[in-house]
Motif scaffolding. Structure first.
Motif, short mmCIF file in Angstrom:
data_model
loop_
_atom_site.label_atom_id
_atom_site.label_comp_id
_atom_site.label_asym_id
_atom_site.label_seq_id
_atom_site.Cartn_x
_atom_site.Cartn_y
_atom_site.Cartn_z
N GLY A 124 6.54 3.83 -8.78
CA GLY A 124 5.45 4.81 -8.82
C GLY A 124 4.30 4.42 -9.72
O GLY A 124 3.19 4.95 -9.59
N ARG A 125 4.54 3.46 -10.64
CA ARG A 125 3.47 3.00 -11.54
C ARG A 125 2.65 1.86 -10.95
O ARG A 125 1.61 1.50 -11.53
CB ARG A 125 4.07 2.55 -12.87
N THR A 126 3.07 1.28 -9.85
CA THR A 126 2.34 0.16 -9.26
C THR A 126 1.13 0.66 -8.48
O THR A 126 1.08 1.82 -8.06
CB THR A 126 3.25 -0.68 -8.35
N ASP A 127 0.17 -0.23 -8.27
CA ASP A 127 -1.09 0.18 -7.64
C ASP A 127 -0.88 0.77 -6.25
O ASP A 127 -1.53 1.74 -5.87
CB ASP A 127 -2.03 -1.03 -7.54
N GLY A 128 0.05 0.20 -5.49
CA GLY A 128 0.22 0.66 -4.12
C GLY A 128 0.85 2.03 -4.00
O GLY A 128 0.85 2.62 -2.91
N GLU A 183 16.29 -4.61 1.44
CA GLU A 183 14.92 -4.67 0.95
C GLU A 183 14.89 -5.15 -0.50
O GLU A 183 15.75 -4.77 -1.30
CB GLU A 183 14.26 -3.29 1.04
N TYR A 184 13.91 -5.99 -0.83
CA TYR A 184 13.67 -6.33 -2.23
C TYR A 184 12.29 -5.80 -2.63
O TYR A 184 11.36 -5.77 -1.83
CB TYR A 184 13.75 -7.84 -2.48
N ILE A 185 12.20 -5.34 -3.88
CA ILE A 185 10.97 -4.76 -4.41
C ILE A 185 10.66 -5.47 -5.72
O ILE A 185 11.41 -5.31 -6.70
CB ILE A 185 11.13 -3.24 -4.64
N PRO A 186 9.60 -6.29 -5.78
CA PRO A 186 9.33 -7.06 -7.00
C PRO A 186 9.18 -6.22 -8.26
O PRO A 186 9.45 -6.71 -9.37
CB PRO A 186 8.03 -7.80 -6.65
N ALA A 187 8.78 -4.95 -8.12
CA ALA A 187 8.66 -4.09 -9.30
C ALA A 187 10.02 -3.67 -9.84
O ALA A 187 10.11 -3.12 -10.95
CB ALA A 187 7.84 -2.85 -8.95
N MET A 188 11.09 -3.91 -9.08
CA MET A 188 12.45 -3.58 -9.51
C MET A 188 13.35 -4.79 -9.33
O MET A 188 14.27 -4.79 -8.50
CB MET A 188 12.99 -2.39 -8.71
N PRO A 189 13.13 -5.88 -10.06
CA PRO A 189 13.89 -7.12 -9.83
C PRO A 189 15.38 -6.97 -10.05
O PRO A 189 16.18 -7.68 -9.43
CB PRO A 189 13.28 -8.10 -10.83
N SER A 190 15.79 -6.05 -10.92
CA SER A 190 17.22 -5.92 -11.22
C SER A 190 18.02 -5.46 -10.00
O SER A 190 19.22 -5.77 -9.89
CB SER A 190 17.43 -4.93 -12.37
N VAL A 191 17.38 -4.73 -9.08
CA VAL A 191 18.08 -4.25 -7.88
C VAL A 191 18.48 -5.43 -7.00
O VAL A 191 19.64 -5.54 -6.56
CB VAL A 191 17.21 -3.24 -7.10
N LEU A 235 7.87 -13.83 -8.70
CA LEU A 235 7.00 -12.79 -8.15
C LEU A 235 6.59 -11.80 -9.23
O LEU A 235 7.40 -11.41 -10.07
CB LEU A 235 7.73 -12.03 -7.02
N GLY A 236 5.33 -11.37 -9.20
CA GLY A 236 4.87 -10.34 -10.11
C GLY A 236 5.20 -8.95 -9.59
O GLY A 236 5.50 -8.78 -8.40
N PRO A 237 5.14 -7.93 -10.45
CA PRO A 237 5.49 -6.57 -10.02
C PRO A 237 4.60 -6.01 -8.93
O PRO A 237 5.01 -5.11 -8.20
CB PRO A 237 5.38 -5.76 -11.31
N GLU A 238 3.39 -6.56 -8.80
CA GLU A 238 2.48 -6.08 -7.75
C GLU A 238 2.63 -6.87 -6.45
O GLU A 238 1.93 -6.58 -5.47
CB GLU A 238 1.02 -6.16 -8.23
N SER A 239 3.52 -7.85 -6.44
CA SER A 239 3.75 -8.60 -5.20
C SER A 239 4.34 -7.68 -4.14
O SER A 239 4.99 -6.68 -4.44
CB SER A 239 4.71 -9.77 -5.46
N GLY A 240 4.11 -8.04 -2.90
CA GLY A 240 4.62 -7.22 -1.81
C GLY A 240 6.13 -7.29 -1.69
O GLY A 240 6.76 -8.27 -2.09
N SER A 241 6.69 -6.25 -1.12
CA SER A 241 8.13 -6.21 -0.90
C SER A 241 8.48 -6.98 0.38
O SER A 241 7.61 -7.52 1.07
CB SER A 241 8.61 -4.76 -0.80
N GLY A 242 9.75 -7.01 0.69
CA GLY A 242 10.21 -7.69 1.89
C GLY A 242 11.70 -7.48 2.05
O GLY A 242 12.28 -6.57 1.45
N ASP A 243 12.34 -8.33 2.82
CA ASP A 243 13.76 -8.21 3.08
C ASP A 243 14.47 -9.51 2.76
O ASP A 243 13.99 -10.59 3.13
CB ASP A 243 14.03 -7.85 4.54
N ILE A 244 15.61 -9.40 2.11
CA ILE A 244 16.49 -10.54 1.86
C ILE A 244 17.60 -10.50 2.90
O ILE A 244 18.21 -9.46 3.13
CB ILE A 244 17.08 -10.49 0.44
N TYR A 245 17.85 -11.65 3.52
CA TYR A 245 18.94 -11.79 4.49
C TYR A 245 20.03 -12.65 3.87
O TYR A 245 19.75 -13.70 3.30
CB TYR A 245 18.43 -12.41 5.80
N ALA A 246 21.25 -12.17 3.99
CA ALA A 246 22.41 -12.87 3.47
C ALA A 246 23.35 -13.20 4.62
O ALA A 246 23.82 -12.29 5.32
CB ALA A 246 23.12 -12.01 2.43
#
Length: 250
Positions: A124-128, A183-191, A235-246
């Motif tokens: 919620g703190r990110t620009d987007g 989904e991966y979210i650069p603003a939440m790298p620990s997830v 990746l910085g916290p403002e980088s776009g999200s995406g999906d990780i495939y395992a």
């Protein structure tokens, strides 16, 4: 107030439908992408089905889809438009253990509905997301991947898009699956880091990622967890999200 809430929900749903269904070139790209991964009669779990766009594409490829969506407006939409098409539908959240959980909803941006307080705080703190307000809350039942497997069988593919809850969802899994996407979210790298750890503890996985809605893999060759972690850490916290495939290796 009730009328305003209804209008905001309707506007948010309309916006979501445009995003998911109003760009046919992206839908064609998604179908081509999934066609290389999914075979007819594959069992697929769509965890966080939202407006059902991924489920619709997977169904078109002959997959047997179990859709899971706790957000009431989206769940109503799926029940109405996918009746008789799905192998199963669950109006529940998914987490590390069964029970109940608070679902935080943005009426104007329903796709960012979440069970994760950290998602609201950090993303919620990110620009987007500065214009997003989580202005509604509802308690919903919660199940686990293990319980879904007990009911429907072992999926050939499990897609998870649950706004910061991905690692918790994978923590409710006790066996390796052939193919998982989350989904991966650069603003939440620990997830993402925790999700990678959970999967690697379950089996021998190799990884790839998709940036945003590009519907194509970032790497030609699948990578190990160390490479993926290093890539995500850049990746910085403002980088776009995406999906990780395992992908589980034999």
């Amino acid at each position: 107030m009730a009328l305003r809430a209804h209008l905001e929900t309707a506007a948010g749903m309309a916006r979501s439908m445009v995003v998911y269904y109003g760009q046919p070139w992206r839908r064609r790209a998604l179908r081509r992408f999934y066609q290389a991964l999914i075979s007819p009669d594959d069992l697929v779990f769509d965890i966080g089905a939202h407006a059902g766009s991924r489920s619709k594409t997977l169904l078109s490829l002959g997959a047997k889809v179990v859709a899971v969506e706790p957000q009431p407006a989206f769940a109503d939409l799926i029940e109405k438009h996918f009746a008789g098409q799905l192998a199963g539908f669950e109006r529940v959240a998914v987490g590390a253990r069964p029970g109940e959980v608070s679902l935080r909803i943005s009426r104007r941006h329903p796709t960012v509905t979440t069970t994760s307080p950290d998602f609201v705080e950090k993303v919620g703190r990110t620009d987007g997301f500065r214009q997003v307000r989580w202005d509604s809350e509802v308690v919903v039942p919660m199940t686990t991947l293990d319980l879904l497997i007990e009911r429907y069988g072992i999926p050939d593919f499990c897609k998870i898009d649950c706004e910061g809850a991905e690692a918790d969802i994978l923590s409710g899994l006790s066996r390796p699956l052939k193919l998982v996407a989350f989904e991966y979210i650069p603003a939440m790298p620990s997830v993402a880091e925790k999700a990678i750890d959970v999967l690697m503890a379950l089996g021998n996985y190799r990884f790839n990622r998709v940036i945003g809605e590009s519907h194509q893999f970032h790497w030609t060759d699948w990578q190990d967890g160390t490479h993926l972690r290093r890539d995500l850490a850049a990746l910085g916290p403002e980088s776009g999200s995406g999906d990780i495939y395992a992908r589980l290796e034999c």
